[in-house]
Design a protein around this motif. Structure first.
Motif, PDB file in Angstrom:
ATOM      1  N   ALA A  37       0.835  -1.206   0.000  1.00 16.02           N
ATOM      2  CA  ALA A  37       0.000   0.000   0.000  1.00 16.02           C
ATOM      3  C   ALA A  37       0.869   1.255   0.000  1.00 16.02           C
ATOM      4  O   ALA A  37       0.608   2.199  -0.762  1.00 16.02           O
ATOM      5  CB  ALA A  37      -0.938  -0.002   1.196  1.00 16.02           C
ATOM      6  N   LEU A  38       1.896   1.275   0.829  1.00 22.63           N
ATOM      7  CA  LEU A  38       2.763   2.454   0.889  1.00 22.63           C
ATOM      8  C   LEU A  38       3.508   2.680  -0.424  1.00 22.63           C
ATOM      9  O   LEU A  38       3.643   3.828  -0.870  1.00 22.63           O
ATOM     10  CB  LEU A  38       3.745   2.329   2.052  1.00 22.63           C
ATOM     11  N   VAL A  39       3.954   1.615  -1.046  1.00 23.16           N
ATOM     12  CA  VAL A  39       4.626   1.746  -2.345  1.00 23.16           C
ATOM     13  C   VAL A  39       3.655   2.314  -3.379  1.00 23.16           C
ATOM     14  O   VAL A  39       3.998   3.205  -4.156  1.00 23.16           O
ATOM     15  CB  VAL A  39       5.215   0.387  -2.797  1.00 23.16           C
ATOM     16  N   GLU A  40       2.424   1.811  -3.375  1.00 20.72           N
ATOM     17  CA  GLU A  40       1.406   2.327  -4.296  1.00 20.72           C
ATOM     18  C   GLU A  40       1.122   3.798  -4.023  1.00 20.72           C
ATOM     19  O   GLU A  40       1.002   4.598  -4.950  1.00 20.72           O
ATOM     20  CB  GLU A  40       0.118   1.514  -4.176  1.00 20.72           C
ATOM     21  N   PHE A  41       0.992   4.152  -2.753  1.00 21.30           N
ATOM     22  CA  PHE A  41       0.723   5.543  -2.398  1.00 21.30           C
ATOM     23  C   PHE A  41       1.857   6.449  -2.856  1.00 21.30           C
ATOM     24  O   PHE A  41       1.616   7.568  -3.307  1.00 21.30           O
ATOM     25  CB  PHE A  41       0.528   5.695  -0.887  1.00 21.30           C
ATOM     26  N   ARG A  50       0.452  11.082  -2.828  1.00 25.82           N
ATOM     27  CA  ARG A  50       1.859  10.825  -3.174  1.00 25.82           C
ATOM     28  C   ARG A  50       2.802  11.637  -2.295  1.00 25.82           C
ATOM     29  O   ARG A  50       3.774  11.106  -1.763  1.00 25.82           O
ATOM     30  CB  ARG A  50       2.105  11.146  -4.647  1.00 25.82           C
ATOM     31  N   ASP A  51       2.509  12.922  -2.118  1.00 23.94           N
ATOM     32  CA  ASP A  51       3.388  13.771  -1.310  1.00 23.94           C
ATOM     33  C   ASP A  51       3.431  13.314   0.145  1.00 23.94           C
ATOM     34  O   ASP A  51       4.498  13.278   0.758  1.00 23.94           O
ATOM     35  CB  ASP A  51       2.961  15.229  -1.398  1.00 23.94           C
ATOM     36  N   ALA A  52       2.284  12.964   0.699  1.00 24.46           N
ATOM     37  CA  ALA A  52       2.237  12.497   2.088  1.00 24.46           C
ATOM     38  C   ALA A  52       2.999  11.186   2.244  1.00 24.46           C
ATOM     39  O   ALA A  52       3.738  10.999   3.212  1.00 24.46           O
ATOM     40  CB  ALA A  52       0.793  12.327   2.536  1.00 24.46           C
ATOM     41  N   ALA A  53       2.845  10.281   1.293  1.00 31.69           N
ATOM     42  CA  ALA A  53       3.527   8.983   1.374  1.00 31.69           C
ATOM     43  C   ALA A  53       5.032   9.131   1.180  1.00 31.69           C
ATOM     44  O   ALA A  53       5.815   8.425   1.817  1.00 31.69           O
ATOM     45  CB  ALA A  53       2.955   8.024   0.341  1.00 31.69           C
ATOM     46  N   ARG A  54       5.435  10.051   0.344  1.00 35.39           N
ATOM     47  CA  ARG A  54       6.876  10.241   0.109  1.00 35.39           C
ATOM     48  C   ARG A  54       7.574  10.867   1.304  1.00 35.39           C
ATOM     49  O   ARG A  54       8.790  10.725   1.448  1.00 35.39           O
ATOM     50  CB  ARG A  54       7.093  11.063  -1.154  1.00 35.39           C
ATOM     51  N   LYS A  55       6.827  11.536   2.162  1.00 32.89           N
ATOM     52  CA  LYS A  55       7.423  12.103   3.377  1.00 32.89           C
ATOM     53  C   LYS A  55       7.897  11.005   4.324  1.00 32.89           C
ATOM     54  O   LYS A  55       8.738  11.252   5.178  1.00 32.89           O
ATOM     55  CB  LYS A  55       6.419  13.010   4.089  1.00 32.89           C
ATOM     56  N   VAL A  56       7.374   9.808   4.150  1.00 38.02           N
ATOM     57  CA  VAL A  56       7.803   8.659   4.961  1.00 38.02           C
ATOM     58  C   VAL A  56       9.254   8.329   4.653  1.00 38.02           C
ATOM     59  O   VAL A  56       9.992   7.854   5.498  1.00 38.02           O
ATOM     60  CB  VAL A  56       6.896   7.434   4.681  1.00 38.02           C
ATOM     61  N   GLY A  57       9.661   8.612   3.425  1.00 37.29           N
ATOM     62  CA  GLY A  57      11.020   8.296   2.999  1.00 37.29           C
ATOM     63  C   GLY A  57      11.081   6.921   2.376  1.00 37.29           C
ATOM     64  O   GLY A  57      10.058   6.305   2.067  1.00 37.29           O
ATOM     65  N   GLU A  58      12.275   6.434   2.202  1.00 38.58           N
ATOM     66  CA  GLU A  58      12.465   5.119   1.592  1.00 38.58           C
ATOM     67  C   GLU A  58      11.916   4.042   2.521  1.00 38.58           C
ATOM     68  O   GLU A  58      12.155   4.063   3.725  1.00 38.58           O
ATOM     69  CB  GLU A  58      13.944   4.859   1.329  1.00 38.58           C
ATOM     70  N   ILE A  59      11.192   3.125   1.937  1.00 36.89           N
ATOM     71  CA  ILE A  59      10.590   2.046   2.716  1.00 36.89           C
ATOM     72  C   ILE A  59      11.374   0.772   2.446  1.00 36.89           C
ATOM     73  O   ILE A  59      11.507   0.356   1.293  1.00 36.89           O
ATOM     74  CB  ILE A  59       9.122   1.831   2.316  1.00 36.89           C
ATOM     75  N   ARG A  60      11.901   0.179   3.488  1.00 36.56           N
ATOM     76  CA  ARG A  60      12.619  -1.088   3.347  1.00 36.56           C
ATOM     77  C   ARG A  60      11.606  -2.217   3.217  1.00 36.56           C
ATOM     78  O   ARG A  60      10.592  -2.221   3.901  1.00 36.56           O
ATOM     79  CB  ARG A  60      13.504  -1.333   4.552  1.00 36.56           C
ATOM     80  N   THR A  61      11.913  -3.149   2.362  1.00 41.60           N
ATOM     81  CA  THR A  61      11.033  -4.304   2.180  1.00 41.60           C
ATOM     82  C   THR A  61      11.045  -5.130   3.459  1.00 41.60           C
ATOM     83  O   THR A  61      12.108  -5.563   3.913  1.00 41.60           O
ATOM     84  CB  THR A  61      11.518  -5.174   1.004  1.00 41.60           C
TER      85      THR A  61
END
Length: 68
Positions: A37-41, A50-61
């Motif tokens: 879900a986060l990758v899709e967002f 997209r902007d809100a989800a990208r504020k999370v930063g890189e997401i590790r699998t």
């Protein structure tokens, strides 16, 4: 792609903190679905999402999940 309504986009943004927390869940399915879900967002056509989800930063699998 179908455009989200403003209410749907706001709900997606509101879900982001819970999805981030779920990346540490004991259940592999919960971790993997949250990751997806986060990758899709992060790639959403909805700028608000997209902007809100990208504020999370890189997401590790998460462990047990396949990366994209």
């Amino acid at each position: 792609r179908i455009s989200a309504t403003p209410a749907q986009a706001a709900a997606a943004v509101a879900a982001i903190p819970a999805l981030v927390n779920a990346l540490k869940h004991d259940d592999e399915g919960v971790r993997c679905m949250s990751y997806e879900a986060l990758v899709e967002f992060q790639g959403s056509t909805q700028l608000l999402v997209r902007d809100a989800a990208r504020k999370v930063g890189e997401i590790r699998t998460p462990a047990g999940c396949s990366s994209r």
